[in-house]
Write an enzyme that holds these catalytic residues in place. Structure first.
Site, PDB file in Angstrom:
ATOM      1  N   ARG A  41       0.791  -1.240   0.000  1.00 58.96           N
ATOM      2  CA  ARG A  41       0.000   0.000   0.000  1.00 58.96           C
ATOM      3  C   ARG A  41       0.820   1.285   0.000  1.00 58.96           C
ATOM      4  NH1 ARG A  41      -3.803  -0.851   5.022  1.00 58.96           N
ATOM      5  NH2 ARG A  41      -2.028  -2.095   5.706  1.00 58.96           N
ATOM      6  N   ASP A  88      -0.890 -13.746   0.525  1.00 60.98           N
ATOM      7  CA  ASP A  88      -1.203 -13.466   1.929  1.00 60.98           C
ATOM      8  C   ASP A  88      -1.085 -14.757   2.716  1.00 60.98           C
ATOM      9  OD1 ASP A  88      -2.445 -11.151   3.672  1.00 60.98           O
ATOM     10  OD2 ASP A  88      -3.406 -13.002   4.310  1.00 60.98           O
TER      11      ASP A  88
END
Length: 369
Positions: A41, A88
């Site tokens: 991010r 993830d």
């Protein structure tokens, strides 16, 4: 349908093997460097992708996972010595039959509240069927990297995954999962090993798909006392390293270095170096590098360990911290191998140019003299 693995001979030759040499314990001309969560991010190009794609959609779409994995390699070309596949740790609970949402943090709508809830999990987990999208992304990314840097594959550690599966998300108290381990210790150990077996299949599949180094993330290791770490985390970590190495050898796959990052478990460094079976141990920022060197006695390479929040402190603070870190690991003294990283993942508010400065300082101060 099973994933069709590539021939490892078809991949482009590797041009930069600093990371792999350091992980094997070799001295390198400078310390290799990569950043946990380097695809994420803090990069505007990643945020642009996320505007039109949900988090797990990116994970499950090989083209998108490849694109975001390559973003930091393109932006910081020549400064990063490794790429890590965008995925993830919670894809394993998903493969085991649990629903996981990301809004914005991980959330399990139907967590495991009591041992009887384990019956809701898939009895058999076919990782090629359930997680083949990760293998596809690894193969695509390895080809797209064209040998610029090695590609890291990873999984979450059983204790950390177990914690999420029981807590239903992140936690400040870990009350639910600790109720499990203290009230239902045998059921907890059984589930931890069940998770570990899925981790083994997943990691071996990643090597077959093209991963060149494997990392196991035990993000919540520091929530356990030394005794409880030895009872509820370490056995599954040893199980993973032992079984992965045996499987790779049995299937004539390359010897693949393995890194363990057990955040907050500095009390266990000596024990992990002695008997956990990993080539490299990752360090958080809460231990002095010289002390870590002393504890592991040269039996493993080390990785780490600048506080990620130093990246908010401006260029002088970053340079000072990198210089001090390099001196602490005594790279210039010809000591045992070291891989530079942060002591945890880079956080979303970091200016990419400050991350670049961190990498440039590493190149400046970690070169052997």
């Amino acid at each position: 349908m099973s994933y069709q693995y590539p021939s490892l001979d078809d991949f482009p030759p590797l041009k930069n093997d600093l990371l792999l040499r350091a992980a094997r314990g070799e001295e390198t001309e400078r310390a290799p460097v990569w950043i946990m969560r380097q695809a994420g991010r803090y990069l505007p190009e990643f945020r642009e992708v996320r505007k039109s794609h949900e988090f797990f959609e990116v994970c499950r779409t090989p083209e998108l996972a490849t694109e975001v994995t390559l973003q930091p390699i393109r932006r910081f070309s020549g400064l990063l010595d490794a790429s890590i596949i965008f995925s993830d740790i919670l894809v394993i609970p998903q493969a085991m039959g649990m629903e996981v949402l990301m809004n914005p943090g991980p959330s399990f709508p139907d967590p495991l509240n009591i041992p009887a809830d384990v019956e809701k999990l898939n009895k058999i987990v076919d990782v090629e069927k359930e997680l083949g999208y990760v293998f596809q992304a690894i193969t695509r990314t390895r080809m797209a990297l064209a040998g610029e840097v090695p590609l890291i594959g990873f999984c979450g550690a059983p204790w950390t995954l177990f914690s999420y599966m029981v807590e239903g998300g992140g936690s400040k108290t870990f009350q639910k999962v600790k109720t499990w381990i203290f009230k239902y210790p045998e059921e907890s150990k059984a589930l931890l090993m069940r998770i570990a077996d899925v981790c083994v299949d997943f990691l071996v599949g990643q090597v077959k798909a093209g991963a060149q180094l494997l990392q196991v993330f035990d993000s919540w290791a520091g929530e356990l006392s030394p005794h409880d770490f030895d009872v509820f985390s370490k056995p599954s970590l040893v199980h993973i390293s032992t079984k992965v190495r045996a499987r790779l050898a049995a299937e004539n796959l390359p010897h693949t270095p393995m890194t363990l990052f057990a955040k907050g478990s500095n009390y266990a460094l000596a024990s992990l170096a002695e008997s956990a079976g990993y080539d490299t141990l990752g360090l958080d920022w809460c231990i002095d590098p010289a002390e870590a060197r002393h504890l592991v006695k040269g039996k493993v390479a080390l990785q780490g360990n600048m506080d990620p929040n130093v990246l908010y402190g401006g260029r002088d603070a970053i340079e000072s911290a990198v210089k001090r870190m390099c001196e602490g690991f005594a790279v210039n003294g010809g000591s045992k191998a070291w891989i530079v990283n942060l002591g945890h993942g880079i956080t979303p508010g970091v200016d990419p140019e400050d991350a670049r400065w961190f990498l440039e300082c590493v190149h400046k101060y970690s070169a052997r003299k």
